[in-house]
Design a protein around this motif. Sequence first.
Motif, PDB file in Angstrom:
ATOM      1  N   GLY A 121       1.060   4.030  -2.811  1.00 35.77           N
ATOM      2  CA  GLY A 121       0.905   5.423  -2.397  1.00 35.77           C
ATOM      3  C   GLY A 121      -0.469   6.004  -2.666  1.00 35.77           C
ATOM      4  N   GLY A 133       4.448   7.789  -2.748  1.00 32.95           N
ATOM      5  CA  GLY A 133       4.502   6.536  -3.485  1.00 32.95           C
ATOM      6  C   GLY A 133       4.404   6.708  -4.991  1.00 32.95           C
ATOM      7  N   ARG A 189       0.813  -1.214   0.000  1.00 32.40           N
ATOM      8  CA  ARG A 189       0.000   0.000   0.000  1.00 32.40           C
ATOM      9  C   ARG A 189       0.848   1.267   0.000  1.00 32.40           C
ATOM     10  N   ARG A 190       1.900   1.282   0.805  1.00 37.23           N
ATOM     11  CA  ARG A 190       2.727   2.489   0.877  1.00 37.23           C
ATOM     12  C   ARG A 190       3.521   2.685  -0.414  1.00 37.23           C
ATOM     13  N   GLU A 240       1.605   0.083   6.970  1.00 37.42           N
ATOM     14  CA  GLU A 240       2.526   0.779   6.070  1.00 37.42           C
ATOM     15  C   GLU A 240       2.282   2.279   6.181  1.00 37.42           C
ATOM     16  N   ASP A 241       3.013   2.906   7.075  1.00 38.38           N
ATOM     17  CA  ASP A 241       2.775   4.322   7.345  1.00 38.38           C
ATOM     18  C   ASP A 241       3.815   5.247   6.737  1.00 38.38           C
ATOM     19  N   TYR A 242       4.988   4.702   6.381  1.00 36.29           N
ATOM     20  CA  TYR A 242       6.050   5.556   5.834  1.00 36.29           C
ATOM     21  C   TYR A 242       7.024   4.672   5.062  1.00 36.29           C
ATOM     22  N   ASN A 243       7.648   5.246   4.057  1.00 41.31           N
ATOM     23  CA  ASN A 243       8.618   4.496   3.258  1.00 41.31           C
ATOM     24  C   ASN A 243       9.997   4.582   3.914  1.00 41.31           C
TER      25      ASN A 243
END
Length: 717
Positions: free
Chosen positions: A179, A189, A175-176, A287-290
């Motif tokens: 994006g 993303g 998901r991240r 998935e909150d941040y890359n």
Amino acid sequence: MNIKRSIVTRVRLAFLAICLFAFAIIYKVGVIQFKDGDRWREIANEKRFHYQPIYATRGNIYSDDDRIMATSLPFYRVAFDPSIPKEDVFNKGIDSLGMMLSRFYGDHSEAYYVRKIKNARREKRKYVRLNGRMINYQDKKMMAQWPIFRAGKNKGGVIFEKIDRRFLPFGSLARRTIGFINEDKKGAGLEFSFNRHLAGKDGEALYERMAGGNKPINDGTEVKPMPGFDIQTTIDINLQDVAESALRRVLTENDAHHGCVILMEVSTGEIKAIANLGKHGPGLYLEDYNYAVGNQGRTEPGSTFKLASMMALLEETDLKLTDTIDTGNGSKRIAGAVKTDTHGYGKITLQQVFEKSSNVGVSDLIQTHFGDNPQKYVDYLHKFGLHQPLGFQMNGEAIPVIKSPKDRSWSRPSLSTMAIGYELKISPLQTLAFYNAVANNGVKVQPIIVKSIKRADQELEKFEAKVLNPKICSDETLAELRAMMEGVVENGTGKNVRSKDYKVAGKTGTARKFMNGQYTRKYSTSFVGYFPADRPKYSCIVIIDNPQKYAQYGGDVAAPVFRELADKAYAQDLAIHTPMARRKPGVMPKLPSLHAGSQEEITLLCNKLGISAHPLNPEEDWIRVDTQKHSVALKPVPVKMGQVPDVTDMTLRDAIYLLENNGLKVRVAGLGRVESQSIPPGAPLQKGAVITITLKRNGKPTRPAEVLPANAIARAY
């Protein structure tokens, strides 16, 4: 009297002023209505009718095997122009329509919807939104068959306002990485990074402002939107699934803050899996941040950076892996700062320094050979490309921080501290690209995650990994670095990723986190490497940040994720499997022990066992077997009237049957098959004569020969 006259005068003046003002208003109304009427009506129409954008359908995002990872699905809001249906159509269907709307939406009664539509028709309104809830395409098809609506847009008055919504068929998977992009054109993303390709070109259409909303006017001036292009990523859905599940499990088991994993093809630079998970509650990771690419994931790498230090050392000096260095009891002051190891290793080789991840050993070596000129060490890091971003396709790539002796923050211990991965910052993706270069024969390539831009099956633009450095170091250095990394897995801190099916090369990392001006007892653990080590196909990095349980080292926390993902990648990629040695042809199994007897029984036995049998005379009852290489030949044993039959090699049962049927009395000696008979074959037959047959098993007597009458043998059987 003067006062009365003054008051009357004032009243008259006020009355006159009011009359003049009234006449002015009447005059102005007349001017607006008649003289300037056309102009004001034109202005009113301009305000009433306006062009509104029609948003283009956004392009799809595909995996490497053309499976949809993100797509746009059409949804609709239902509106109605109650002035369009004819009276008989309206009256006949309004009650049924109200009932169906009530049942479908479930928020109001049938009477509510009937009253709402009738009031709008009575007020001659041309637009009324029936419900704010959006419906899907299947619901739209069903509603189009309802009373009144089934007459269509031009006769039934139904208006389906299309609105596209983004849909991810694989749910939260990647998901991240996929994006998002919001109404302000901000996001993250692939959706944000490739928005100019995905967005397409909006169209426009004329709308009329009405109470309750804007009604489209189909006057032929519409400009149709152009749908966006599709992008095909390098992501392997199966490997992505394994990466996320393995990462989530390890994060949960160790109660870690966040983690990331990247799997990349060595030669192409294609990222096959990239997962980023951050903690949002007990056991909840999203998935909150890359972290793999962005600034929040840019940290002091710790021991994984020792590969760069050893590369610089081997390039600069004539040291060999067999050379030794004294690391003492695990603690040593180097350039004014104390460096420590988990154990005291004493005098060890350079190979062992790397395998055991000795901070003392690496720091001492770098300080000894670069202490007089620290800039030379930094120049090597620049040569390796560790000081600059990779130019990754996704926005938000972190910029590495590599200190220089010219910086104000540089101090005497900086060189020996940088050598073991501190006082510098680098992202996981940048670390992986460096290790990937070692696996790729020294060629450093730019990682890519999108390999083409498409419209349907037509490829409009193709992306390939750029070569960032054609030769990161010498072949001699590469060979020694590979040997060191293989040693880490075979003999050192990375034993947890060792596999019996393929070889792995890599390096563990455990870095203390710098917080509030000091290094804490919180750690960032990692493992980075490639496999199969003898012919590298994939490189991978795993970061587990701040594990809270008993395991605190990269070999214990990050390595299991690497191993699980590597096993899956190896299992599904048959091209990298080691060919099995060809088995030598074994000795052909012997044919069953067949000698002589009934042709019918021996033929049946051969057929059951799949043995090729070739009778020389199919009409003969008794045969003798000639065993050949892969088959048997059945030679006839003729039984002639007046002659003693030949029963040698027959079983006892067959011999007794044949002899007694010819009028002979049989005596038996031994066990097994008939080896000899007292009356030779072909001798004249005398009925009632006694014949003794001697039996042996495999040509050897099974016991001392004992002569028994045939009837005793029969009873024994």
